[in-house]
Design an enzyme around this catalytic site. Structure first.
Site, short mmCIF file in Angstrom:
data_model
loop_
_atom_site.label_atom_id
_atom_site.label_comp_id
_atom_site.label_asym_id
_atom_site.label_seq_id
_atom_site.Cartn_x
_atom_site.Cartn_y
_atom_site.Cartn_z
N HIS B 281 0.80 -1.22 0.00
CA HIS B 281 0.00 0.00 0.00
C HIS B 281 0.83 1.27 0.00
O HIS B 281 0.28 2.37 -0.03
CB HIS B 281 -0.92 0.01 1.22
CG HIS B 281 -1.90 -1.11 1.20
ND1 HIS B 281 -3.05 -1.08 0.47
CD2 HIS B 281 -1.86 -2.34 1.79
CE1 HIS B 281 -3.70 -2.21 0.62
NE2 HIS B 281 -2.99 -3.00 1.40
N ARG B 282 2.14 1.14 0.09
CA ARG B 282 2.93 2.36 0.22
C ARG B 282 2.79 3.25 -1.00
O ARG B 282 2.81 4.46 -0.88
CB ARG B 282 4.40 2.03 0.47
CG ARG B 282 4.62 1.57 1.88
CD ARG B 282 6.07 1.62 2.32
NE ARG B 282 6.15 0.83 3.55
CZ ARG B 282 6.71 -0.36 3.63
NH1 ARG B 282 7.29 -0.87 2.58
NH2 ARG B 282 6.70 -1.03 4.75
#
Lengths: 645, 341
Positions: B281-282
């Site tokens: 998700h970064r």
């Protein structure tokens, strides 16, 4: 003690399996330890660390990768020893974590020795310290939780087996869910306090659920039928040993307790099995034997593409340990990559016997076969202790340079030049009452001096010597060769190996890449490697020997391993000697130099000449037909024992 | 002693992406740093060192070894936490944000900190001697040639970067302290790879190349010569630009907490992440955070599609899911298509 102020467990979006696994080990520490795998950035750490808040007052103790042994197991308490003049024990991290949770990020990067010590103490429940004149024994129990990204290398089966539960984070593909992840991350970063308040109710509810489950746990009963089911499930999964049954049972009990029951249902065991079985499936001796037999059978069979791929598939399923994510990776790559499909078609065309028989025109450049199954590179019977123990780390070289990680201290053999000051001070501490004070709190004598033992994580040095002659050029074959070498390079990357690349064709051998850590460069050189011309096998071997000798001089600590990829059809004559005889002669020189080597034989023609096998024997190298390699998935390289012919 | 003049950040010719990436990290230090890839002689190091001049002042707890922020009790070190818990006032002091350099040859004990030997011998007590990670807290940690860093030092950086805490369990010391830093690394890709895990810790990445435009190249040489002839005079000439940029950065820092995005952009960021098959998700989180920072830098309180596009160029290229040494590049048409839909 500082209050937990991280991202709340309850606020983690999705990842229900990971959360469940965490709750199970928190309810019942006898489930064994928990290993959380997953790609980078999939909330492994956030979820695991968040569990501290619902852990009923138990604290998370972080085990840093840089830990030294004294701090892990315990050592001499400097201050008390100085004050009281008697040896006192300073508890290590394991002792401090007693009754709590020991947490390791990137546990696959932890030195295997440290991990082994942690797992041993965890399993035995006892920490025994015999060092620095201390003799200490204490009972400790803690819950071990670790995270890892399998892309950075995984554990060998035996180590994996010691983890009670394994779970993987899921890739989230739902756009709305992902948007919620962003929203919450921004909201937490903006005002952590307010964000935590928003989830306070859910957190409290989780805490209550866990507390209730812990109270129920001692009363959870396991009916006889459930015991039998447990055994059946483990037998069906072909698990080795009886650890799996115990973990499955305990995790089943935890699942029942979490559901608010005092008896175990099949559904509890099914749920527990999701975490207990996947990483230990198919490792029993019977399963291995079955595998062996299948391999032997298939050897006799005609080589047909369908046939081969089927055996491969079976092998993939059976030859654990293969973590779920690794399988997923491959499937995903196969189905999603458009290019791969095209390759597939191409491959079918090339499998046509006619095209296989006719040699490729001069100087073609084959693209590597991306579907070549993963290959493991095992270097057996090494000289270093770690290798003999089969701990999986390829070569952990003790370094005498002042580089690498300080792992422990020892009495210096000669003059101490890399002094371990902490250990030296501890060695001096107990004697202070009897020593003449020198104006300092401590008087250090020569005899106290301790030296640092450092370890550098370096892999082996591999030299790939690839036959790029026209006879190898049957298109499909070179694709397979490149595919196999790429898989080996991938392995090498994970193990931090150095690699070199050498190709021989036409009338000479050419160093495409000197020894380097940059596997990326090796890969590029390999992909670009053209094929064509005659086979100067002897020149190739001589060049390999020269390159290894030079490389070895520069990097004394690493033992180079030669991997020769050829069909053995030496036909480029230089000088008076017949090409095959010259190759055998060169091979013998390699054997005499005691170079560890493996030969990958790519010969696939109807009339087999078997020269590569002879060359392998002359080199003292292990011998692997390419086809067998793709089935077994392991390239085992054994020590070259000179004279053993 | 008079400080040696530093080549002014604003005097660097071209390299707009690199400059923007660095500035954005100064505005929002939680973006996750920058990895600057490029050949030798492309002003990578010059830019990072020049950035020091533009860094804002920090408010820190007076006398704290880790410069704890009095306004953020969640990130207090043990000492500050103890003082706060005891209800003691935390005196404040102003100090400048710094660039702390981590040389490639640094040993692990210097990076994580170690036992204060002098103190141990003199007083017979254990005391923690902070290392570079302590110095780097709330500062910029700069690693030149980060791809050549020893593996075990990388491990230590990863450990600290993961949770913003440096946990030390070595050489007789057990200690942990906050270590939240902006990681800035430079590397020459020809000299070897960087581990994917470390790569992932960088919020942004840029690839710099030498200027190709002859007139630009001439300008580079001219300025360099002028600087070398009389650094102080050169710096004075750029003072106005420097001040303006520093003020713009300060204004953006104040604006940022009020900068917002709408749900549609969040969904689009997520969609881009799914379409490009990034890991984790970064990417999406950083994409939005970077877009917000870009908006603040432009003096706006609402992030737009265009901000996301500018952010994407810095956030996405190093985050594609790829097997080791598989080559992949961002499908920019797809990104554009999703954002413009």
């Amino acid at each position: 003690m500082k209050k937990f102020e991280g991202y709340p467990f309850a606020a983690v979006v999705g990842q229900e399996k990971v959360k469940k696994a965490l709750l199970l080990v928190l309810v019942n520490s006898r489930c064994g330890s928990l290993l959380i795998g997953g790609r980078r950035g999939t909330a492994k750490s956030v979820t695991a660390r968040g569990a501290e808040e619902v852990a009923q007052g138990r604290r998370f103790f972080t085990l840093p990768l840089s830990i030294t042994e004294d701090m892990l197991l315990g050592s001499l308490d400097l201050e008390r020893t100085l004050q009281k003049g008697v040896r006192a024990f300073a508890p290590g991290l394991l002792s401090r974590a007693d009754g709590n949770i020991l947490y390791v990020d990137d546990i696959n990067l932890l030195r295997r020795e440290v991990l082994a010590a942690v797992q041993t103490v965890h399993a035995a429940g006892v920490n025994t310290v015999e060092r620095e004149g201390l003799s200490h024994r204490e009972e400790i129990s803690f819950t071990l939780i670790g995270t890892m990204d399998p892309a950075e290398g995984t554990f060998p089966g035996t180590v994996l087996d010691r983890f009670g539960l394994y779970v993987e984070t899921e890739d989230m593909t739902d756009v709305k869910q992902r948007a919620e992840v962003i929203r919450r991350a921004l909201s937490f970063a903006g005002d952590p306090g307010a964000f935590r308040k928003k989830f306070a109710k859910e957190t409290a509810e989780l805490q209550r659920q866990l507390e209730r489950a812990q109270q129920l746990l001692p009363r959870v009963e396991v009916p006889e039928a459930m015991l039998e089911l447990t055994a059946q499930m483990c037998a069906r999964a072909l698990c080795a040993g009886h650890r799996a049954e115990l973990y499955l049972l305990e995790a089943g009990k935890a699942a029942a307790a979490l559901a608010g029951r005092t008896f175990v249902l099949p559904a509890d065991l099914d749920e527990a099995a999701l975490f207990v079985l996947p990483h230990r499936m198919g490792r029993s001796p019977q399963a291995q034997q079955q595998l062996q037999e299948e391999n032997d059978d298939s050897k006799e069979e005609e080589e047909k593409p369908e046939n081969r791929s089927e055996t491969q598939k079976e092998n993939e399923e059976e030859s654990a340990p293969q973590l779920p994510s690794q399988n997923k990776n491959r499937e995903a790559d196969g189905s999603k990559d458009k290019e791969d499909n095209e390759n597939e078609e191409e491959k079918e065309k090339e499998e046509d016997p006619h095209s296989q028989e006719s040699p490729a025109p001069a100087d073609e450049t084959a693209a590597p076969d991306k579907n070549f199954p993963p290959l493991q590179l095992l270097v057996a019977a090494g000289r270093s202790r770690q290798e003999r123990r089969g701990s999986g780390k390829r070569s952990l070289t003790r370094t005498s340079l002042k580089q690498g990680r300080y792992v422990r201290a020892e009495l210096p053999g000669g003059e101490a030049d890399d002094i371990a000051l902490d250990a030296t001070i501890r060695a001096a501490a107990p004697w202070q009452r009897w020593r003449e004070p020198q104006g300092c709190a401590l008087t250090v004598w020569q005899s106290d001096l301790r030296q640092k033992v450092r370890e550098q994580r370096i892999g082996n040095t591999f030299l790939f010597a690839v036959d790029a002659s026209g006879s190898m050029g049957a298109w499909e074959r070179m694709r397979a060769v490149k595919g196999a070498v790429l898989q080996l390079l991938r392995e090498a990357y994970q193990k931090r190996d150095r690699v070199g690349l050498l190709a021989f064709r036409r009338d000479r051998a050419e160093v495409l890449l000197p020894f380097t850590h940059s596997i990326e460069l090796a890969q590029k050189a390999l992909v670009r490697l053209p094929t064509g011309g005659k086979t100067p096998l002897a020149e190739g071997l001589t060049a390999a020997l020269t390159m290894i000798a030079q490389g070895n001089k520069a990097q004394k600590e690493q033992e180079p391993v030669l991997i020769l990829v050829t069909d053995g059809r030496a036909n480029a004559r230089s000088g008076a000697t017949e090409p095959v005889a010259a190759a055998l002669k060169a091979a013998e020189r390699i054997r005499r130099a005691k170079i560890k080597a493996a030969v990958i034989d790519t010969e696939r023609d109807f009339i087999k000449l078997g020269i590569a096998q002879k060359v392998a024997a002359a080199m003292g190298a292990s011998y692997h037909p390419l086809r067998k390699l793709s089935q077994e998935g392991v390239l085992r390289i054994v020590e070259n024992l000179e004279g053993e012919l | 002693m008079k400080r040696k003049a530093v080549y002014p950040f604003t005097a660097i010719v071209g390299q707009e992406a690199m400059k923007l990436a660095l500035i954005l990290n100064v505005i929002d230090p939680s973006l996750g740093g920058v990895l600057i890839k490029g050949e030798k002689g492309t002003a990578k190091s010059t830019a990072v060192r020049a950035l020091a001049e533009l860094l804002p002042a920090l408010t820190a707890v007076h006398g704290c070894r880790f410069r704890c922020d009095p306004a953020v009790p969640e990130h207090f070190c043990d000492d500050c936490a103890a003082l706060a818990a005891a209800g003691q006032p935390l005196p404040e002091e102003k100090m400048k944000m710094r660039v702390v350099e981590l040389p490639v040859s640094a040993t692990e004990d210097r990076v994580v900190g170690t036992l204060d030997i002098e103190h141990a011998i003199k007083h017979g007590e254990k005391k923690f001697e902070p290392g570079l990670l302590a110095e780097a807290n709330r500062n910029i940690l700069y690693v030149d040639e980060i791809n050549l860093l020893d593996d075990h030092v990388v491990d230590v950086l990863l450990d600290a970067a993961a949770m913003g805490v440096n946990t030390v369990e070595r050489e007789g010391v057990s200690y942990s302290h906050p270590a939240r830093f902006v990681l800035v690394g430079t590397m020459n890709p020809e000299e070897g790879d960087i581990r994917p895990q470390l790569l992932d810790r960088f919020g942004l990445s840029v690839t710099v190349t030498g200027e190709h435009e002859p007139s630009q190249r001439v300008e580079v040489i001219k300025r360099r010569l002028a600087y070398e002839e009389d650094p102080d005079a050169f710096c004075r000439r750029w003072e106005k630009e420097q001040t303006q940029l520093a003020e713009r950065i300060m204004a953006a820092r104040q604006l940022l907490p009020r900068t917002e995005t709408d749900d549609e952009l969040l969904l689009k960021a997520a969609e881009v992440a799914v379409a490009l098959q990034v890991d984790g998700h970064r990417a999406d989180i950083t994409l939005i955070k970077t877009a917000l920072t870009v908006a603040a830098f432009e003096g706006r309180t609402q992030a737009t599609k265009e901000d996301v596009k500018r952010a994407a160029a810095l956030v996405l290229p190093h985050r594609l899911r790829r097997l080791p040494f598989e080559e992949k590049t961002v499908d920019w048409d797809k990104v554009k298509e999703i954002l413009d839909a």
